[in-house]
Scaffold this motif. Structure first.
Motif, PDB file in Angstrom:
ATOM      1  N   VAL A  21      -2.650  -4.518  14.684  1.00  0.00           N
ATOM      2  CA  VAL A  21      -2.223  -5.159  13.447  1.00  0.00           C
ATOM      3  C   VAL A  21      -0.891  -5.879  13.624  1.00  0.00           C
ATOM      4  CG1 VAL A  21      -1.428  -4.692  11.092  1.00  0.00           C
ATOM      5  CG2 VAL A  21      -3.551  -3.680  11.915  1.00  0.00           C
ATOM      6  N   THR A  25      -0.781  -9.855  13.139  1.00  0.00           N
ATOM      7  CA  THR A  25       0.005 -10.331  12.001  1.00  0.00           C
ATOM      8  C   THR A  25       1.084 -11.299  12.465  1.00  0.00           C
ATOM      9  OG1 THR A  25      -0.395  -8.290  10.767  1.00  0.00           O
ATOM     10  CG2 THR A  25       1.462  -9.639  10.065  1.00  0.00           C
ATOM     11  N   ALA A  76       0.929  -4.591   2.855  1.00  0.00           N
ATOM     12  CA  ALA A  76      -0.514  -4.553   3.099  1.00  0.00           C
ATOM     13  C   ALA A  76      -1.277  -5.167   1.933  1.00  0.00           C
ATOM     14  CB  ALA A  76      -0.969  -3.113   3.327  1.00  0.00           C
ATOM     15  N   LEU A  80      -3.771  -8.361   2.250  1.00  0.00           N
ATOM     16  CA  LEU A  80      -5.167  -8.306   1.807  1.00  0.00           C
ATOM     17  C   LEU A  80      -5.478  -9.401   0.794  1.00  0.00           C
ATOM     18  CD1 LEU A  80      -5.734  -4.451   1.422  1.00  0.00           C
ATOM     19  CD2 LEU A  80      -6.618  -5.942   3.217  1.00  0.00           C
ATOM     20  N   ALA A  84      -8.712 -11.043   2.269  1.00  0.00           N
ATOM     21  CA  ALA A  84      -9.949 -10.360   1.871  1.00  0.00           C
ATOM     22  C   ALA A  84     -10.477 -10.865   0.540  1.00  0.00           C
ATOM     23  CB  ALA A  84      -9.699  -8.849   1.799  1.00  0.00           C
ATOM     24  N   VAL A  89     -11.267  -5.107  -1.933  1.00  0.00           N
ATOM     25  CA  VAL A  89     -10.056  -4.290  -1.945  1.00  0.00           C
ATOM     26  C   VAL A  89     -10.261  -3.173  -2.958  1.00  0.00           C
ATOM     27  CG1 VAL A  89      -7.564  -4.260  -2.293  1.00  0.00           C
ATOM     28  CG2 VAL A  89      -8.661  -6.284  -1.304  1.00  0.00           C
ATOM     29  N   LEU A 220     -10.356  -0.825   2.103  1.00  0.00           N
ATOM     30  CA  LEU A 220     -11.246  -1.974   2.185  1.00  0.00           C
ATOM     31  C   LEU A 220     -12.693  -1.500   2.180  1.00  0.00           C
ATOM     32  CD1 LEU A 220      -9.868  -4.456   4.881  1.00  0.00           C
ATOM     33  CD2 LEU A 220     -10.522  -5.021   2.536  1.00  0.00           C
ATOM     34  N   VAL A 224     -10.986   0.294   6.599  1.00  0.00           N
ATOM     35  CA  VAL A 224      -9.717  -0.349   6.914  1.00  0.00           C
ATOM     36  C   VAL A 224      -9.781  -1.020   8.284  1.00  0.00           C
ATOM     37  CG1 VAL A 224      -7.286   0.160   7.441  1.00  0.00           C
ATOM     38  CG2 VAL A 224      -8.336   1.095   5.390  1.00  0.00           C
ATOM     39  N   ARG A 226     -11.674  -3.106   9.130  1.00  0.00           N
ATOM     40  CA  ARG A 226     -11.987  -4.527   8.938  1.00  0.00           C
ATOM     41  C   ARG A 226     -10.726  -5.388   8.919  1.00  0.00           C
ATOM     42  NH1 ARG A 226     -14.521  -5.881   3.806  1.00  0.00           N
ATOM     43  NH2 ARG A 226     -14.565  -7.953   4.754  1.00  0.00           N
ATOM     44  N   LEU A 227      -9.562  -4.796   8.643  1.00  0.00           N
ATOM     45  CA  LEU A 227      -8.343  -5.596   8.535  1.00  0.00           C
ATOM     46  C   LEU A 227      -8.056  -6.378   9.810  1.00  0.00           C
ATOM     47  CD1 LEU A 227      -5.787  -6.564   7.127  1.00  0.00           C
ATOM     48  CD2 LEU A 227      -4.682  -4.417   7.790  1.00  0.00           C
ATOM     49  N   LEU A 231      -7.898 -10.448  10.258  1.00  0.00           N
ATOM     50  CA  LEU A 231      -6.737 -11.103  10.849  1.00  0.00           C
ATOM     51  C   LEU A 231      -7.133 -11.959  12.044  1.00  0.00           C
ATOM     52  CD1 LEU A 231      -4.030  -8.282  10.760  1.00  0.00           C
ATOM     53  CD2 LEU A 231      -3.713 -10.604   9.883  1.00  0.00           C
TER      54      LEU A 231
END
Length: 475
Positions: A21, A25, A76, A80, A84, A89, A220, A224, A226-227, A231
């Motif tokens: 992440v 990011t 966060a 999202l 997303a 969410v 999610l 999570v 999937r984050l 990205l």
């Protein structure tokens, strides 16, 4: 060995080492702030995500790393909102946790990361004598520049509060020992109270709008895990390049910037860059920083790491349908094998719906300095989790339909006493080496929002560096 260079004299290149992440990011932020920048993410794993990961268990993809994100911090939630679908969410169906201690499950009292308030109901979890000691709060001692969480809280409220409340909560977040973890780094709000000499038992002022529109945690739909997938897709959509299965073996100065060495020794490959973001765990970060920023590397390399494992069990939904709450924590003083359990299908409505007749529960094991449990093989860990979860809730033995054991070796950095000062020294050392930044869970917090914040700090510094005329690294 021919170095790879940018596609034109006006294109600036950034290499991000690490595809968790933090790295993703940072890469995305750079592409948002400076469209047209050549951003290359090098990730040693088989897929991006770092400690956020989904695996198929019982026929469904489920999180085998973190499964929730703090929503009381904005990073966060904000990310999202940018990545997303709003309908994906989600908030937990329940966050009612308990503590398995002294052979029974007790409601988790209202606490500030394990530090109870004066009106918290602690009886049962604490004996009458221990509760009386807690409420007879001792005067605040001098704390100096830092002190361990356990030592400070025990001096004010007694050892039992540390053993039965602080230890299980910090163990879940940091996999650490409270008498080694930094109060200043892990509990900044309690640190502020400590330095002001205030009462630990005092309830925070009531804000009628606080929490009215935002739950404490967010997730999610689909997990999570999937984050990082979201990205990565956005990084590539903006023109970034992500290379998985690529190990960065070194960073070198060049006349115009930096060069990142990858590939096997028989086929080395250099990727030239104007700047580098190092977003990997401390051992790898220290190795990479050593030749170019030895002062930072020596401090980063001293950050201790703890290993943990997450055991996911797929079980018949009917077996767990009556279990109340979202799970439980386990104080190490009770000598159990697991340190926590989450009733994932009870916690997340999307997972209950998707699993239908199959429900998911999970357990975690592993604390800093405790390796015996982690030395068991996967079959033993699954049996241990199934046995102790059932024992805790007073249920018959669980029928395990499918299982998965995810081991995170050296996965959690330990914020030991003095951590804040160590991070300050790292950043001061890197300030002398323009074009090199660090990001990740080792610096400003291990939670997903804190990791996002560290990545954005690194991206901002890198973008500022790129706005200067191109020239020799370090000048």
């Amino acid at each position: 060995m021919t170095p790879e260079s940018s596609t034109g004299p006006t294109v600036r290149t950034v290499v991000v080492i690490g595809g968790g992440v933090a790295g993703l990011t940072a890469a995305r932020d750079l592409l948002v702030r400076r469209p047209g920048t050549r951003v290359v993410v090098l990730d040693a794993s088989d897929r991006v995500g770092g400690k956020l990961r989904r695996e198929s268990v019982g026929g469904h993809l489920v999180d085998v790393g973190a499964e929730a994100m703090l929503a009381v911090r904005h990073e966060a939630v904000d990310l999202l909102a940018e990545l997303a679908d709003p309908s994906d969410v989600v908030s937990p169906t329940t966050t009612s946790a308990r503590v398995w201690s002294r052979g029974a499950l007790h409601a988790l009292p209202r606490t500030r990361i394990g530090v109870p308030y004066a009106d918290s109901d602690v009886l049962g979890l604490l004996t009458d004598e221990e509760a009386a000691r807690m409420r007879a709060e001792s005067p605040a001692p001098e704390v100096g520049s830092d002190i361990s969480v356990g030592d400070y809280v025990a001096s004010r409220l007694g050892d039992a509060v540390v053993d039965r409340l602080v230890e299980p909560l910090l163990g879940g977040v940091y996999a650490g020992r409270s008498r080694e973890l930094s109060l200043r780094a892990t509990m900044p709000a309690v640190w502020a109270t400590a330095t002001a000499g205030g009462s630990l038992l005092a309830s925070p002022p009531v804000d009628p709008q606080a929490g009215a529109t935002r739950p404490p945690f967010v997730g999610l739909r689909g997990g999570v895990g999937r984050l990082p997938e979201l990205l990565a897709a956005d990084v590539e959509r903006r023109g970034g390049v992500i290379e998985s299965g690529v190990v960065a073996r070194g960073i070198e100065r060049t006349p115009d910037g930096w060069s990142v060495l990858t590939g096997p020794t028989t086929q080395p490959r250099l990727v030239e860059a104007d700047a580098v973001v190092v977003a990997v765990p401390p051992p790898a970060a220290a190795r990479l920083l050593g030749p170019v920023a030895p002062g930072a590397a020596s401090v980063v390399g001293g950050i201790e790491m703890a290993s943990v494992a997450v055991i996911t069990l797929a079980v018949p939904a009917a077996q767990v349908a009556s279990w109340p709450g979202s799970g439980f924590l386990v104080p190490p003083v009770d000598g159990r094998g697991i340190k926590a359990s989450t009733f994932s299908s009870a916690k997340w409505g999307w997972l209950a719906a998707e699993g239908a007749d199959t429900a998911y529960v999970r357990a975690s094991v592993g604390r800093a300095g405790e390796n015996a449990t982690l030395q068991r093989d996967d079959t033993d860990l699954v049996a241990l989790a199934a046995l102790e979860i059932a024992e805790a809730v007073g249920a018959p033995p669980l029928t395990v339909v499918d299982s998965h054991v995810q081991r995170w070796g050296g996965g959690l950095p330990q914020y030991t006493v003095g951590h804040v000062d160590r991070v300050a020294r790292v950043r001061a050392a890197l300030a002398e080496v323009p074009g090199i930044e660090v990001a990740g869970a080792a610096y400003d917090g291990v939670g997903i929002p804190a990791v996002i914040a560290s990545a954005r700090l690194a991206a901002d510094a890198t973008a500022t560096h790129l706005e200067r005329p191109a020239g020799r690294a370090g000048e």
